[in-house]
Design an enzyme around this catalytic site. Structure first.
Site, PDB file in Angstrom:
ATOM      1  N   ASP A   8       0.893  -0.842   0.076  1.00 22.31           N
ATOM      2  CA  ASP A   8      -0.123  -0.076   0.006  1.00 22.31           C
ATOM      3  C   ASP A   8       1.023   1.196   0.164  1.00 22.31           C
ATOM      4  OD1 ASP A   8       0.949   0.254   2.706  1.00 22.31           O
ATOM      5  OD2 ASP A   8      -0.843  -0.239   3.549  1.00 22.31           O
TER       6      ASP A   8
ATOM      7  N   ASP B 278      -7.861  -7.383   0.812  1.00 19.00           N
ATOM      8  CA  ASP B 278      -7.094  -7.535   1.993  1.00 19.00           C
ATOM      9  C   ASP B 278      -7.630  -7.350   3.373  1.00 19.00           C
ATOM     10  OD1 ASP B 278      -5.464  -4.973   3.323  1.00 19.00           O
ATOM     11  OD2 ASP B 278      -6.411  -4.492   1.352  1.00 19.00           O
TER      12      ASP B 278
END
Length: 377
Positions: free
Chosen positions: A93, A267
């Site tokens: 990320d 996720d």
């Protein structure tokens, strides 16, 4: 194995999609659940175990790794794959969500975000260019643009400002990423709970012709129906030939309902965090091992599971471990939970290929409703 980043659809059933992402480091079967490896580790698990459970890809966190041990140190040690002993694909990320939620004394402007570490108070800067640089040092396979994630509820004015800033940052991230064979940068659709803003964001990102698209800002405490409504307006605006990733989501029920709307990747820290706190996910629903009613229960969590943690240990023993604060309790329940999530994803993939996704969803939800604690939603 391909030298490029490629996505192909294998089957569809309604809006549900069965596909594959191929990269030099491996193939990701979609819909996919990515275990979260925040600081270079999937908590309470060996990487070999994570792979054996069927995970094709894991997630690493830019914010945590840049602070400790630092992206530069990891690069000197050969990159995150070697550092963590995970040879398969890794998605990182951008660090933006953690900057917004964890860092101290944040200051945000057009350039980026300045903040102080939640660990030691040191000052740092995170710009779109720096985020991509860090992810490059980590050598991740899929890199995310830096965005501003606004917690809901928020005013439409604040949501629009953050969405438009995120689009400008996406352009800068795309420029900083450049051309990297075998790797991809994903844009992130923002827009809070305002349908028109979600559509504008998706259309602008689509025009950038990125390798994939994420939907962000929907794991911030809003009701499930809001999340689903935003997916209903967002997914039709995204290109069918590119993967779609719903960030930070979620429960097994969230996953089922999001796959039904065209999402390919997920996720969430839920299965690992729940395991460390005594909560097990099973095909019959959730089991809270802290509950005293399990103290004399000789049954395993799931006698038919292929995972030893679910099949070979009694609920009474797991209850004892959890109540005693033994580390093994968290390890076994995390193992069970990640096994269940991967089994859930395999069931979804099989159902889409067999053109029976709706039936699978109904059967799965019925089994949860008969379980120990109901439901997952």
């Amino acid at each position: 194995m391909t030298e490029n980043f490629e996505f192909k659809l294998i089957a569809t059933d309604g809006k549900a999609r069965r596909g594959e992402i191929t990269m030099p480091r491996g193939t990701v079967r979609t819909p996919a659940f990515m275990p979260v490896g925040t600081a270079g580790t999937v908590k309470a698990m060996y990487m070999d175990q994570v792979a054996e459970l069927g995970a094709d890809i894991i997630l690493g966190n830019t914010y945590h790794l840049m602070l400790r041990p630092s992206a530069e140190r990891i690069a000197k040690l050969g990159g995150l794959h070697d550092f963590a002993r995970w040879p398969g694909p890794i998605l990182t990320d951008s660090g933006g969500f953690q900057v917004m939620s964890l860092a101290q004394l944040r200051k945000l402007d057009e350039k980026g975000v300045t903040f102080r570490s939640h660990i030691d108070g040191r000052a740092h800067e995170m710009s779109p260019e720096r985020s991509i640089e860090i992810q490059g040092l980590l050598d991740s396979d899929i890199q995310m643009q830096l965005d501003e994630c606004v917690a809901l509820p928020a005013t439409p004015k604040d949501i629009q400002r953050a969405m438009e800033l995120s689009l400008r940052w996406a352009e800068r991230c795309k420029t900083a990423f450049g051309t990297q064979p075998g790797k991809a940068m994903f844009g992130i659709v923002q827009g809070g709970d305002v349908p028109d803003l979600r559509i504008r964001s998706a259309q602008a990102l689509k025009a950038m012709d990125l390798k994939g698209y994420a939907v962000g800002g929907l794991a911030v405490g809003e009701p499930q129906e809001v999340m689903l409504d935003m997916l209903d307006v967002t997914c039709p605006e995204l290109p069918e030939e590119k993967p779609r990733y719903l960030m930070g989501v979620g429960t097994p029920d969230d996953i089922l309902k999001s796959v039904a709307r065209g999402i390919d990747m997920f996720d969430c820290v839920m299965p690992t965090r729940a395991g460390r706190h005594g909560l097990a996910f099973t095909r019959r629903g959730k089991v809270n091992l802290r509950n005293a009613r399990h103290a004399d229960d000789p049954r395993p969590l799931d006698e038919e599971s292929s995972c030893p943690a679910a099949r070979d240990y009694s609920r009474a023993y797991l209850h004892h471990l959890v109540k005693s604060g033994e580390a093994l309790g968290g390890m076994l329940l995390t193992w069970n939970n990640l096994a269940y999530y991967q089994q859930h994803m395999q069931g979804i993939r099989n159902a889409i290929e067999a053109k029976r996704f709706d039936a699978f969803s109904a059967e799965t939800q019925a089994a949860w409703a008969e379980g120990d604690i109901k439901p997952y939603a």
